[in-house]
Design a protein around this motif. Structure first.
Motif, mmCIF file in Angstrom:
data_model
loop_
_atom_site.group_PDB
_atom_site.id
_atom_site.type_symbol
_atom_site.label_atom_id
_atom_site.label_comp_id
_atom_site.label_asym_id
_atom_site.label_seq_id
_atom_site.Cartn_x
_atom_site.Cartn_y
_atom_site.Cartn_z
ATOM 1 N N ASP A 1 0.855 -1.186 0.000
ATOM 2 C CA ASP A 1 0.000 0.000 0.000
ATOM 3 C C ASP A 1 0.889 1.233 0.000
ATOM 4 N N PRO A 2 0.830 2.030 -1.076
ATOM 5 C CA PRO A 2 1.691 3.222 -1.136
ATOM 6 C C PRO A 2 1.409 4.238 -0.023
ATOM 7 N N GLY A 3 0.224 4.141 0.600
ATOM 8 C CA GLY A 3 -0.106 5.056 1.694
ATOM 9 C C GLY A 3 0.576 4.707 3.001
ATOM 10 N N GLY A 4 1.152 3.506 3.041
ATOM 11 C CA GLY A 4 1.792 3.066 4.279
ATOM 12 C C GLY A 4 0.757 2.647 5.308
ATOM 13 N N GLU A 5 1.110 2.809 6.556
ATOM 14 C CA GLU A 5 0.203 2.450 7.646
ATOM 15 C C GLU A 5 -1.098 3.231 7.504
ATOM 16 N N THR A 6 -2.225 2.516 7.651
ATOM 17 C CA THR A 6 -3.546 3.109 7.425
ATOM 18 C C THR A 6 -4.521 2.626 8.485
ATOM 19 N N ASN A 7 -5.446 3.498 8.864
ATOM 20 C CA ASN A 7 -6.516 3.130 9.784
ATOM 21 C C ASN A 7 -7.761 3.902 9.377
ATOM 22 N N SER B 1 -4.254 7.511 5.917
ATOM 23 C CA SER B 1 -2.906 6.958 5.760
ATOM 24 C C SER B 1 -1.841 7.835 6.419
ATOM 25 N N GLN B 2 -0.793 7.175 6.846
ATOM 26 C CA GLN B 2 0.344 7.874 7.445
ATOM 27 C C GLN B 2 0.992 8.815 6.425
ATOM 28 N N ARG B 3 1.011 8.380 5.170
ATOM 29 C CA ARG B 3 1.613 9.213 4.129
ATOM 30 C C ARG B 3 0.864 10.541 3.987
ATOM 31 N N ASP C 1 -1.764 10.054 14.746
ATOM 32 C CA ASP C 1 -1.477 8.758 15.365
ATOM 33 C C ASP C 1 -2.345 7.723 14.658
ATOM 34 N N ILE C 2 -1.799 7.123 13.602
ATOM 35 C CA ILE C 2 -2.582 6.217 12.774
ATOM 36 C C ILE C 2 -3.017 4.985 13.564
ATOM 37 N N ARG C 3 -2.116 4.396 14.298
ATOM 38 C CA ARG C 3 -2.471 3.201 15.077
ATOM 39 C C ARG C 3 -3.597 3.517 16.070
ATOM 40 N N GLY C 4 -3.588 4.684 16.659
ATOM 41 C CA GLY C 4 -4.593 5.068 17.647
ATOM 42 C C GLY C 4 -5.793 5.808 17.060
ATOM 43 N N MET C 5 -5.887 5.863 15.750
ATOM 44 C CA MET C 5 -6.982 6.565 15.075
ATOM 45 C C MET C 5 -8.324 5.977 15.498
ATOM 46 N N THR C 6 -9.249 6.854 15.857
ATOM 47 C CA THR C 6 -10.604 6.413 16.175
ATOM 48 C C THR C 6 -11.509 6.666 14.976
#
Length: 159
Positions: free
Chosen positions: A23-29, A33-35, A41-46
Motif C-alpha cells: 500500500d503506497p499510503g503506508g500504515e492506514t486506519n 494513511s500515514q503518508r 497517530d494512525i495506530r490510535g486513530m478512532t
C-alpha cells in the motif's frame, strides 16, 4: 446524500488498522494513511477522528454535487485523493461534451457542468472512469491483488 450517510458507506469499505507493504499510503486506519497525515497517530486513530478528517478534507469536493454522484466522488476522494476524484469527474464530464479542464480542482465550472448532465448518467460514467483508473493501477504487479476490491467498491455506489 448527507455527509453522515456517505461516510457510513465509505467506512464499509475502509478497514481498521493495516500496514500492508504494497500500500503506497503506508500504515492506514479507517482509510487515513500515514503518508497523507504524518502528524496523526494512525495506530490510535478512532472512527470519530477519521470521520472528522473526512468531513473537513474530503467531503468539500463532493458536497455540492448532484446527489446521485456525490457519494461516489466522496468515496473516490477518500480512496485515491481529492485531486484524482475531481479529475475523474472532469474527465467524465468531458466525455459527454463539457468543456471543463481536467485540472483536479473543484470550481464553479465543474459544478455547473455536473448539474447540466443527468445525474444518474454522470454517476455511471464516473464509475466507468473509476474502474478504468483502477485497471491502470493494477498494471503494477504489486497492485493487482487490490483490483477486484476496488471495482466492487466503485460499483457499490451504482444502484
Amino acid at each position: 446524500m448527507r455527509f453522515r450517510d456517505a461516510v457510513k458507506r465509505v467506512l464499509e469499505h475502509e478497514g481498521g488498522h493495516v500496514h500492508d507493504p504494497d500500500d503506497p499510503g503506508g500504515e492506514t486506519n479507517y482509510g487515513i494513511s500515514q503518508r497523507a497525515y504524518p502528524e496523526e497517530d494512525i495506530r490510535g486513530m478512532t472512527r470519530g477522528r477519521a470521520e472528522a478528517i473526512y468531513e473537513r478534507d474530503y467531503w468539500p469536493v463532493a458536497k455540492d454535487l448532484p446527489i446521485a454522484v456525490r457519494g461516489t466522488v466522496f468515496d473516490m476522494a477518500v480512496n485515491a485523493g481529492r485531486k484524482r476524484a475531481v479529475t475523474l469527474l472532469q474527465e467524465a464530464l468531458r466525455s459527454h461534451g463539457s468543456a471543463v479542464a481536467a485540472d483536479g480542482r473543484m470550481g464553479p465550472k465543474t459544478l455547473r457542468a455536473a448539474q447540466q448532465i443527468d445525474p444518474r448518467l454522470l454517476r455511471d460514467v464516473y464509475t466507468v472512469h473509476r474502474v478504468r483508473h483502477y485497471a491502470k493501477l493494477a498494471g503494477r504487479r504489486s497492485q493487482r491483488r487490490f483490483l477486484l476490491g476496488w471495482v466492487k467498491r466503485a460499483l457499490a455506489w451504482v444502484k
